[in-house]
Design an enzyme around this catalytic site. Structure first.
Site, PDB file in Angstrom:
ATOM      1  N   THR A 156       1.904  -2.160   1.792  1.00  0.00           N
ATOM      2  CA  THR A 156       0.696  -2.988   1.909  1.00  0.00           C
ATOM      3  C   THR A 156      -0.057  -2.571   3.158  1.00  0.00           C
ATOM      4  O   THR A 156       0.565  -2.212   4.156  1.00  0.00           O
ATOM      5  CB  THR A 156       1.101  -4.472   2.082  1.00  0.00           C
ATOM      6  N   ARG A 184       4.444  -9.853 -11.450  1.00  0.00           N
ATOM      7  CA  ARG A 184       4.736 -10.570 -10.205  1.00  0.00           C
ATOM      8  C   ARG A 184       3.572 -10.367  -9.213  1.00  0.00           C
ATOM      9  O   ARG A 184       3.061  -9.265  -9.040  1.00  0.00           O
ATOM     10  CB  ARG A 184       6.041 -10.028  -9.630  1.00  0.00           C
ATOM     11  N   VAL A 185       3.188 -11.430  -8.564  1.00  0.00           N
ATOM     12  CA  VAL A 185       2.125 -11.365  -7.551  1.00  0.00           C
ATOM     13  C   VAL A 185       2.670 -11.954  -6.258  1.00  0.00           C
ATOM     14  O   VAL A 185       3.325 -13.001  -6.277  1.00  0.00           O
ATOM     15  CB  VAL A 185       0.881 -12.159  -8.009  1.00  0.00           C
TER      16      VAL A 185
HETATM   17  N1  ASP Z   1       3.414  -8.719   0.903  1.00  0.00           N
HETATM   18  C1  ASP Z   1       3.479  -7.738  -0.153  1.00  0.00           C
HETATM   19  C2  ASP Z   1       3.957  -8.422  -1.404  1.00  0.00           C
HETATM   20  O1  ASP Z   1       4.887  -9.182  -1.341  1.00  0.00           O
HETATM   21  C3  ASP Z   1       4.348  -6.577   0.161  1.00  0.00           C
HETATM   22  C4  ASP Z   1       4.194  -5.954   1.530  1.00  0.00           C
HETATM   23  O2  ASP Z   1       3.531  -6.509   2.402  1.00  0.00           O
HETATM   24  O3  ASP Z   1       4.774  -4.901   1.754  1.00  0.00           O
HETATM   25  O4  ASP Z   1       3.442  -8.112  -2.461  1.00  0.00           O
END
Ligand code: ASP
Length: 295
Positions: A156, A184-185
């Site tokens: 991310t 999934r979100v």
């Molecule tokens: N927060 C993101 C999610 O759970 C993943 C990430 O930040 O690496 O989709």
């Protein structure tokens, strides 16, 4: 003075340099955040967001993105978007061309195509090979997202922007947790969880284990801490300490929060491991690595 702040070492640097490049050409804060994240989405060499990111358990890359304007509190987001780049630009289009905040899945894709975005293959030979290796070690059909625990790879980029004398914006783009259950979100496209920006106070963002960050409403909570007088560092630590106290699972995988206030002060905190954050002040880059808070 313009300040950008971006998460994670490798992808964050690409995003923040591109945000600053757009600023030098006169881009607004929203333009810069969108451009920085979009360039990182197009960059297939980054194992992070957009093209080349790790797919879901079906071998498909599903993207989530969000963007928020602290001046108006207007926001746009997409989730479970497949085969379209850049997801952050589709999120901005939701903000600017619709009365809505979020579009999801196939209908988000349909909206993007109607807006002129092109269908794009997000799988590269490298992420296909990684997916095949994962399939050999795991049984498709299980609740895959649990496999991601303990394997955070920085999939991310969340980015905040501040321009003097007091305008902020926030944006995030993600491929979500690797090999997630399809559909999934996580927190990243959720206003209040993954991002929040309010010109009365400042902006905050989150990254890491999205389920835990969402339950904590981490970004909104950090902004509200600052509203009550906390510095960005104090605000982030308060959010992370509350997570550690109330959500013991949040120790299993990094849950990170960072923030900027209207004075340009920046803070960050993480539940586990290390959390690298880039800051760019009028083109000057620095990297801060936050370490897990002691409990
Ligand atoms: N927060 C993101 C999610 O759970 C993943 C990430 O930040 O690496 O989709």
């Amino acid at each position: 003075m313009t300040t950008f702040v971006a998460t994670w070492r490798e992808p964050g640097e690409v995003a923040i340099r591109n945000a600053w490049a757009r600023r030098q050409k006169g881009g607004s804060l929203l333009d810069c955040l969108e451009h920085g994240l979009a360039e990182a989405e197009w960059d297939a060499s980054l194992l992070a967001i957009g093209r080349g990111a790790l797919p879901n358990a079906d071998g498909e890359v599903e993207l989530d993105a969000s963007i928020m304007d602290g001046a108006t509190l207007e926001a746009g987001a997409v989730c479970s978007l497949r085969g379209i780049l850049p997801a952050i630009s589709v999120a901005r289009r939701v903000l600017e061309s619709t009365p809505h905040v979020m579009l999801a899945g196939d209908q988000a894709r349909r909206f993007a195509l109607a807006q002129g975005f092109e269908p794009t293959n997000l799988m590269t030979p490298e992420n296909i090979a990684r997916y095949e290796q994962w399939c050999e070690q795991n049984r498709p059909g299980m609740l895959h997202h649990v496999h991601a625990v303990g394997q955070h790879v920085g999939d991310t980029i969340t980015m905040l922007g501040l321009e003097a004398p007091g305008h902020v914006a926030a944006a995030s783009s993600t491929s979500g947790l690797p090999y997630k259950l399809p559909g999934r979100v996580g927190d990243s496209p959720i206003v209040g969880a993954g991002i929040y920006a309010d010109d009365e106070v400042g902006a905050a963002g989150a990254t890491g284990w999205g389920e835990e960050l969402w339950k904590a409403v981490a970004s909104f909570r950090a902004v509200e801490q600052m509203r009550r007088g906390a510095s960005p560092q104090e605000a982030c630590e308060a959010v992370v300490r509350q997570m550690l106290r109330r959500q013991p699972k949040s120790r299993q995988l990094a849950c990170a929060v960072f923030a900027i206030d209207l004075q340009g002060r920046v803070g960050g905190a993480v539940t586990e491991g290390e959390f690298p954050v880039w800051t760019c002040r009028d083109g000057e880059l620095s990297l801060t690595v936050h370490r897990a808070l002691e409990t």
